[in-house]
Design a protein around this motif. Structure first.
Motif, PDB file in Angstrom:
ATOM      1  N   VAL A  98       0.884  -1.134  -0.147  1.00  0.00           N
ATOM      2  CA  VAL A  98      -0.014   0.009  -0.126  1.00  0.00           C
ATOM      3  C   VAL A  98       0.956   1.290   0.105  1.00  0.00           C
ATOM      4  CG1 VAL A  98      -1.495   1.275   1.627  1.00  0.00           C
ATOM      5  CG2 VAL A  98      -1.948  -1.004   0.936  1.00  0.00           C
ATOM      6  N   GLU A  99       1.934   1.229   0.822  1.00  0.00           N
ATOM      7  CA  GLU A  99       2.790   2.503   1.052  1.00  0.00           C
ATOM      8  C   GLU A  99       3.562   2.636  -0.223  1.00  0.00           C
ATOM      9  OE1 GLU A  99       5.977   4.966   0.974  1.00  0.00           O
ATOM     10  OE2 GLU A  99       6.385   2.684   1.033  1.00  0.00           O
ATOM     11  N   GLN A 100       3.846   1.566  -0.748  1.00  0.00           N
ATOM     12  CA  GLN A 100       5.040   1.728  -1.958  1.00  0.00           C
ATOM     13  C   GLN A 100       4.293   2.305  -3.208  1.00  0.00           C
ATOM     14  OE1 GLN A 100       7.174  -1.923  -2.855  1.00  0.00           O
ATOM     15  NE2 GLN A 100       7.854  -1.244  -5.094  1.00  0.00           N
ATOM     16  N   TYR A 101       3.127   1.577  -3.479  1.00  0.00           N
ATOM     17  CA  TYR A 101       2.247   2.146  -4.545  1.00  0.00           C
ATOM     18  C   TYR A 101       1.504   3.421  -4.727  1.00  0.00           C
ATOM     19  CZ  TYR A 101       3.601  -2.480  -6.549  1.00  0.00           C
ATOM     20  OH  TYR A 101       4.371  -3.485  -6.755  1.00  0.00           O
ATOM     21  N   VAL A 102       1.062   3.703  -3.293  1.00  0.00           N
ATOM     22  CA  VAL A 102       0.497   4.907  -3.230  1.00  0.00           C
ATOM     23  C   VAL A 102       1.594   5.956  -3.413  1.00  0.00           C
ATOM     24  CG1 VAL A 102      -0.857   6.403  -1.721  1.00  0.00           C
ATOM     25  CG2 VAL A 102      -1.505   3.978  -1.712  1.00  0.00           C
ATOM     26  N   GLN A 103       2.629   5.862  -2.782  1.00  0.00           N
ATOM     27  CA  GLN A 103       3.863   7.018  -2.696  1.00  0.00           C
ATOM     28  C   GLN A 103       4.166   6.998  -4.321  1.00  0.00           C
ATOM     29  OE1 GLN A 103       7.196   6.574  -3.043  1.00  0.00           O
ATOM     30  NE2 GLN A 103       7.767   8.477  -2.711  1.00  0.00           N
ATOM     31  N   ALA A 104       4.147   5.759  -4.815  1.00  0.00           N
ATOM     32  CA  ALA A 104       4.654   6.081  -6.323  1.00  0.00           C
ATOM     33  C   ALA A 104       3.663   6.705  -7.288  1.00  0.00           C
ATOM     34  CB  ALA A 104       4.992   4.676  -6.824  1.00  0.00           C
ATOM     35  N   VAL A 105       2.479   6.271  -6.947  1.00  0.00           N
ATOM     36  CA  VAL A 105       1.303   7.196  -7.866  1.00  0.00           C
ATOM     37  C   VAL A 105       1.418   8.989  -7.519  1.00  0.00           C
ATOM     38  CG1 VAL A 105      -1.134   7.675  -7.883  1.00  0.00           C
ATOM     39  CG2 VAL A 105      -0.285   5.126  -7.955  1.00  0.00           C
ATOM     40  N   ILE A 106       1.533   9.017  -6.331  1.00  0.00           N
ATOM     41  CA  ILE A 106       1.667  10.542  -5.960  1.00  0.00           C
ATOM     42  C   ILE A 106       2.932  10.973  -6.695  1.00  0.00           C
ATOM     43  CG2 ILE A 106       1.867  12.112  -4.324  1.00  0.00           C
ATOM     44  CD1 ILE A 106       0.354  10.455  -2.406  1.00  0.00           C
ATOM     45  N   ALA A 107       4.182  10.462  -6.577  1.00  0.00           N
ATOM     46  CA  ALA A 107       5.370  11.002  -7.114  1.00  0.00           C
ATOM     47  C   ALA A 107       5.218  11.074  -8.613  1.00  0.00           C
ATOM     48  CB  ALA A 107       6.527  10.078  -6.689  1.00  0.00           C
ATOM     49  N   GLY A 108       4.537  10.181  -9.249  1.00  0.00           N
ATOM     50  CA  GLY A 108       4.544  10.202 -10.726  1.00  0.00           C
ATOM     51  C   GLY A 108       3.545  11.252 -10.965  1.00  0.00           C
ATOM     52  N   MET A 109       2.438  11.643 -10.540  1.00  0.00           N
ATOM     53  CA  MET A 109       1.482  12.744 -10.566  1.00  0.00           C
ATOM     54  C   MET A 109       2.256  14.071 -10.564  1.00  0.00           C
ATOM     55  SD  MET A 109      -1.892  11.194  -9.094  1.00  0.00           S
ATOM     56  CE  MET A 109      -3.024  12.356  -9.479  1.00  0.00           C
ATOM     57  N   VAL A 110       3.074  14.056  -9.624  1.00  0.00           N
ATOM     58  CA  VAL A 110       3.789  15.383  -9.245  1.00  0.00           C
ATOM     59  C   VAL A 110       4.920  15.473 -10.261  1.00  0.00           C
ATOM     60  CG1 VAL A 110       4.944  16.868  -7.407  1.00  0.00           C
ATOM     61  CG2 VAL A 110       2.841  15.561  -6.718  1.00  0.00           C
ATOM     62  N   ASP A 111       5.754  14.516 -10.095  1.00  0.00           N
ATOM     63  CA  ASP A 111       6.785  14.344 -11.166  1.00  0.00           C
ATOM     64  C   ASP A 111       7.675  15.731 -10.945  1.00  0.00           C
ATOM     65  OD1 ASP A 111       8.444  13.224 -13.045  1.00  0.00           O
ATOM     66  OD2 ASP A 111       7.380  14.415 -14.675  1.00  0.00           O
ATOM     67  N   ARG A 112       8.390  15.927  -9.519  1.00  0.00           N
ATOM     68  CA  ARG A 112       9.303  17.037  -9.473  1.00  0.00           C
ATOM     69  C   ARG A 112      10.524  16.593  -9.413  1.00  0.00           C
ATOM     70  NH1 ARG A 112       9.517  18.743  -3.170  1.00  0.00           N
ATOM     71  NH2 ARG A 112      10.939  20.224  -4.507  1.00  0.00           N
ATOM     72  N   GLY A 113      11.014  15.175  -9.406  1.00  0.00           N
ATOM     73  CA  GLY A 113      12.535  15.019  -9.608  1.00  0.00           C
ATOM     74  C   GLY A 113      12.913  14.805  -8.403  1.00  0.00           C
ATOM     75  N   HIS A 114      14.080  14.739  -8.113  1.00  0.00           N
ATOM     76  CA  HIS A 114      15.135  14.501  -6.906  1.00  0.00           C
ATOM     77  C   HIS A 114      16.073  15.458  -6.944  1.00  0.00           C
ATOM     78  CE1 HIS A 114      17.697  12.336  -9.209  1.00  0.00           C
ATOM     79  NE2 HIS A 114      16.968  11.665  -9.896  1.00  0.00           N
ATOM     80  N   PRO A 115      16.772  15.806  -5.728  1.00  0.00           N
ATOM     81  CA  PRO A 115      17.811  16.610  -5.498  1.00  0.00           C
ATOM     82  C   PRO A 115      19.086  16.045  -6.280  1.00  0.00           C
ATOM     83  CG  PRO A 115      17.310  15.559  -3.533  1.00  0.00           C
ATOM     84  CD  PRO A 115      16.025  14.936  -4.259  1.00  0.00           C
TER      85      PRO A 115
END
Length: 272
Positions: A153-170
């Motif tokens: 649940v944590e892995q895929y929900v976080q992945a969905v939100i990260a993909g929607m925002v798509d802000r990259g990483h430092p």
């Protein structure tokens, strides 16, 4: 450098202070008022109706997926806002930390921050699922499904939100929005603490202590991710909200599945 030590101390002391609030007089009275409120009673009645209609497994799934949808709907726009603050907030903070780190303290933080990585938490999850499955005997499938399921649940929900925002990483790390390390600690250790409460007679002080411990682990994980420059500041701030919020809905769904939630006046028993 001293400022970073002060912030590290606050990352330990603030969770302890916040966690102690439900055990104090005013905090305890507030928790009782909330548990006895009309809103909580209505939620309990709604969950009871859902259980009567769909059964406990079906009701638990409805609660879980409805909560996940709400979490995604809320943290998507928050992520866009955090992304817009990257140049004004995140990059200056990253540079400020880079010029003030201490080699020995950095080594400790690299050691600690691994706690939130997927690999060690996979083992914690599997061992916890097996232990509680044995303790629950004929109802072994409940901790087995729930404890193993929280990781996905944590892995895929976080992945969905990260993909929607798509802000990259430092440029110094691969961390994305919101911080998965923080959320994983909230979900893994929070779920184990939840099953400890469901399995044994643990008083209110014990429950508060378990919740405080999980909050402390998650908060310092956020600090260590900043210190090692694996995440932007706004990733960490968002993770400290995302992890507990995601766990809250998951805990209610587990309570429905285990038969501890779904009757009037008890809808928030596991999280009050």
């Amino acid at each position: 450098m001293v400022t970073l030590y002060v912030i590290a101390a606050l990352a330990v002391l603030l969770p302890l202070a916040i966690g102690a609030l439900p055990a104090t007089g005013p905090g305890r009275r507030l928790a009782r008022r909330l548990s006895d409120s009309a809103a909580v009673r209505r939620i309990g009645e709604a969950l009871t109706g859902l259980v009567d209609t769909l059964g406990r497994p079906g009701a638990a799934l409805v609660v879980l997926f409805a909560w996940i949808s709400a979490v995604v709907a809320v943290f998507w726009p928050i992520g866009e806002l955090m992304h817009s603050l990257e140049n004004a907030v995140d990059r200056p903070v990253l540079t400020w930390i880079a010029t003030r780190r201490n080699a020995s303290f950095e080594e400790f933080n690299w050691f600690y921050t691994a706690l939130g990585d997927r690999y060690p938490l996979k083992w914690v999850t599997v061992v916890g699922a097996v232990v509680f499955a044995v303790l629950w005997r004929r109802r072994f499938w409940i901790p087995l499904v729930a404890i193993l399921g929280q990781f996905a649940v944590e892995q895929y929900v976080q992945a969905v939100i990260a993909g929607m925002v798509d802000r990259g990483h430092p440029p110094t790390g691969l961390g994305t929005y919101p911080s998965g390390g923080i959320a994983r600690i909230c979900m893994v250790f929070g779920t184990l603490a939840l099953f400890a409460v469901l399995t044994w007679r643990i008083g209110r002080r014990g429950q508060v202590a378990l919740g405080t411990l999980v909050l402390l682990l998650a908060t310092y994980e956020g600090y260590s991710r900043l210190y090692t420059q694996k995440h932007w500041l706004t990733d960490v701030i968002s993770g400290l909200a995302f992890g507990p919020v995601l766990f809250l809905g998951f805990a209610v769904a587990v309570g429905v599945l285990a038969g501890r939630v779904g009757a009037p006046h008890r809808a928030m028993e596991l999280v009050a």
